[in-house]
Write a protein that holds these residues in place. Structure first.
Motif, PDB file in Angstrom:
ATOM      1  N   LEU A  65       0.847  -1.193   0.000  1.00 36.37           N
ATOM      2  CA  LEU A  65       0.000   0.000   0.000  1.00 36.37           C
ATOM      3  C   LEU A  65       0.880   1.240   0.000  1.00 36.37           C
ATOM      4  N   ASP A  66       0.740   2.051  -1.019  1.00 32.44           N
ATOM      5  CA  ASP A  66       1.473   3.317  -1.123  1.00 32.44           C
ATOM      6  C   ASP A  66       2.970   3.103  -0.913  1.00 32.44           C
ATOM      7  N   GLY A  67       3.493   2.036  -1.502  1.00 32.88           N
ATOM      8  CA  GLY A  67       4.926   1.757  -1.458  1.00 32.88           C
ATOM      9  C   GLY A  67       5.414   0.985  -0.259  1.00 32.88           C
ATOM     10  N   ALA A  68       4.543   0.670   0.706  1.00 34.26           N
ATOM     11  CA  ALA A  68       4.947  -0.045   1.922  1.00 34.26           C
ATOM     12  C   ALA A  68       4.212  -1.385   2.007  1.00 34.26           C
ATOM     13  N   GLU A  69       4.964  -2.437   2.338  1.00 32.97           N
ATOM     14  CA  GLU A  69       4.354  -3.764   2.460  1.00 32.97           C
ATOM     15  C   GLU A  69       3.449  -3.824   3.686  1.00 32.97           C
ATOM     16  N   VAL A  70       2.294  -4.430   3.530  1.00 38.12           N
ATOM     17  CA  VAL A  70       1.352  -4.603   4.633  1.00 38.12           C
ATOM     18  C   VAL A  70       1.761  -5.839   5.428  1.00 38.12           C
ATOM     19  N   ARG A  71       2.059  -5.648   6.698  1.00 44.13           N
ATOM     20  CA  ARG A  71       2.469  -6.755   7.563  1.00 44.13           C
ATOM     21  C   ARG A  71       1.602  -6.881   8.808  1.00 44.13           C
ATOM     22  N   GLU A  72       0.880  -5.810   9.149  1.00 38.50           N
ATOM     23  CA  GLU A  72       0.078  -5.803  10.373  1.00 38.50           C
ATOM     24  C   GLU A  72      -1.017  -4.754  10.222  1.00 38.50           C
ATOM     25  N   LEU A 151     -13.738   6.622   8.945  1.00 36.67           N
ATOM     26  CA  LEU A 151     -13.303   7.822   8.235  1.00 36.67           C
ATOM     27  C   LEU A 151     -12.528   8.769   9.145  1.00 36.67           C
ATOM     28  N   ALA A 152     -12.851   8.746  10.433  1.00 40.51           N
ATOM     29  CA  ALA A 152     -12.166   9.633  11.384  1.00 40.51           C
ATOM     30  C   ALA A 152     -10.688   9.298  11.513  1.00 40.51           C
ATOM     31  N   MET A 153     -10.287   8.111  11.098  1.00 39.49           N
ATOM     32  CA  MET A 153      -8.885   7.701  11.150  1.00 39.49           C
ATOM     33  C   MET A 153      -8.091   8.246   9.956  1.00 39.49           C
ATOM     34  N   LYS A 154      -8.783   8.895   9.016  1.00 39.27           N
ATOM     35  CA  LYS A 154      -8.159   9.393   7.778  1.00 39.27           C
ATOM     36  C   LYS A 154      -7.381   8.290   7.070  1.00 39.27           C
ATOM     37  N   PRO A 155      -8.049   7.169   6.794  1.00 44.57           N
ATOM     38  CA  PRO A 155      -7.319   6.035   6.207  1.00 44.57           C
ATOM     39  C   PRO A 155      -6.959   6.268   4.745  1.00 44.57           C
ATOM     40  N   LYS A 156      -5.900   5.607   4.311  1.00 39.87           N
ATOM     41  CA  LYS A 156      -5.561   5.607   2.892  1.00 39.87           C
ATOM     42  C   LYS A 156      -6.528   4.725   2.110  1.00 39.87           C
ATOM     43  N   VAL A 157      -6.991   3.664   2.775  1.00 42.19           N
ATOM     44  CA  VAL A 157      -7.940   2.737   2.145  1.00 42.19           C
ATOM     45  C   VAL A 157      -9.059   2.429   3.132  1.00 42.19           C
ATOM     46  N   LEU A 158     -10.296   2.505   2.654  1.00 41.42           N
ATOM     47  CA  LEU A 158     -11.465   2.111   3.435  1.00 41.42           C
ATOM     48  C   LEU A 158     -11.877   0.712   2.982  1.00 41.42           C
ATOM     49  N   GLY A 187     -12.746  11.286  -1.981  1.00 37.38           N
ATOM     50  CA  GLY A 187     -11.877  10.588  -2.922  1.00 37.38           C
ATOM     51  C   GLY A 187     -11.109   9.441  -2.293  1.00 37.38           C
ATOM     52  N   THR A 188     -11.671   8.855  -1.240  1.00 39.73           N
ATOM     53  CA  THR A 188     -11.016   7.758  -0.536  1.00 39.73           C
ATOM     54  C   THR A 188     -10.969   6.512  -1.415  1.00 39.73           C
TER      55      THR A 188
END
Length: 264
Positions: A65-72, A151-158, A187-188
């Motif tokens: 995600l956005d250049g970083a591997e998802v591990r947790e 949404l309050a967490m301002k996530p990159k992905v919902l 635009g999430t």
């Protein structure tokens, strides 16, 4: 140019003696795109979402995600489940405020966190119920709070795991419209699991259709050729909506008729 969210050669196996749930799943999602994932029960839709959420490790392959591997798990990926997952002893305000405090406790002042909590209550039209507890509001209102908290967490992905599956048809339609408005406003990037074909066509930019499990993988990906904003009443007779709906139904029908059918 790399994708904002990329699932690469993803495989999930819970038992070495049994076939994997998912195999060689490849999917690239652009920033701001709304993706619906659909398929028959047992094809691994929610399993795939749990890997993206960081709740489940990949057996092979992985997610970036956005250049970083998802591990947790992380606040850059907010999940809304079919079960609202609210804390019953907290008010609607407090359920959202809890997430705000966890994510922004050091970045925002107390007043700013209050204002941001209220902003997200307003975003999901729940300011009138701020002091009520989950047991005092309807199922649809609970889901509004769950969406507001995410949404309050301002996530990159919902990440939405059949968020409207337990709701009545009218409430479901209202919340679908509100999610469309929120997506247009913010635009999430959204990845949604659903069993509802009409919902998938109405909400998404692309529909990812999984083959039957076990050993499920991406069978087809359909681009939804409908401009935004979308009006559900106007779309009811739109030939583009009907054609997309028919394409998904045909895929699912063929898989139901022939469960052993593999991806093309």
């Amino acid at each position: 140019m790399s994708a904002f969210l990329e699932i690469s050669r993803l495989g999930i196996a819970f038992n070495r003696a049994a076939p994997p749930v998912l195999r060689e799943v490849d999917l690239k999602i652009d920033k701001g795109e709304y993706i619906a994932v659909i398929g028959h029960s047992g094809c691994g839709k929610s399993t795939m979402l749990n890997v993206v959420a960081g709740l489940l490790p990949a057996t092979v392959g992985g997610v970036v995600l956005d250049g970083a591997e998802v591990r947790e798990p992380g606040p850059d990926r907010a999940v809304v489940f079919q079960n609202h997952s609210l804390l019953p002893w907290l008010t609607c305000y407090e359920n959202i405020r809890l997430a705000v405090d966890q994510v922004f406790g050091r970045a925002m002042s107390k007043a700013e966190r209050h204002d941001w909590t209220m902003k997200n209550l307003e975003r999901v039209h729940m300011t009138h119920a701020r002091d009520r507890r989950p047991g005092e509001v309807s199922g649809g209102m609970k889901q509004r709070i769950g969406i507001g908290r995410a949404l309050a967490m301002k996530p990159k992905v919902l990440l939405l795991d059949e968020p409207f599956g337990a709701l009545d048809a009218l409430t479901r339609a209202h919340l679908q419209d509100e999610v469309m408005q929120i997506h247009a406003e913010l635009g999430t990037t959204v990845m949604m699991i659903t069993h509802d074909v009409d919902e998938a066509v109405l909400l998404s930019d692309r529909i990812v259709m999984l083959t039957n499990g076990p050993n499920a993988t991406v069978g087809e990906v359909l681009t939804v050729p409908l401009p935004r904003p979308r009006d559900r009443l106007a779309l009811a007779t739109d030939p583009r909506f009907l054609e997309a709906r028919q394409a998904v139904l045909s895929f699912l029908h063929e898989r139901h008729k022939n469960p052993a059918l593999k991806a093309a």
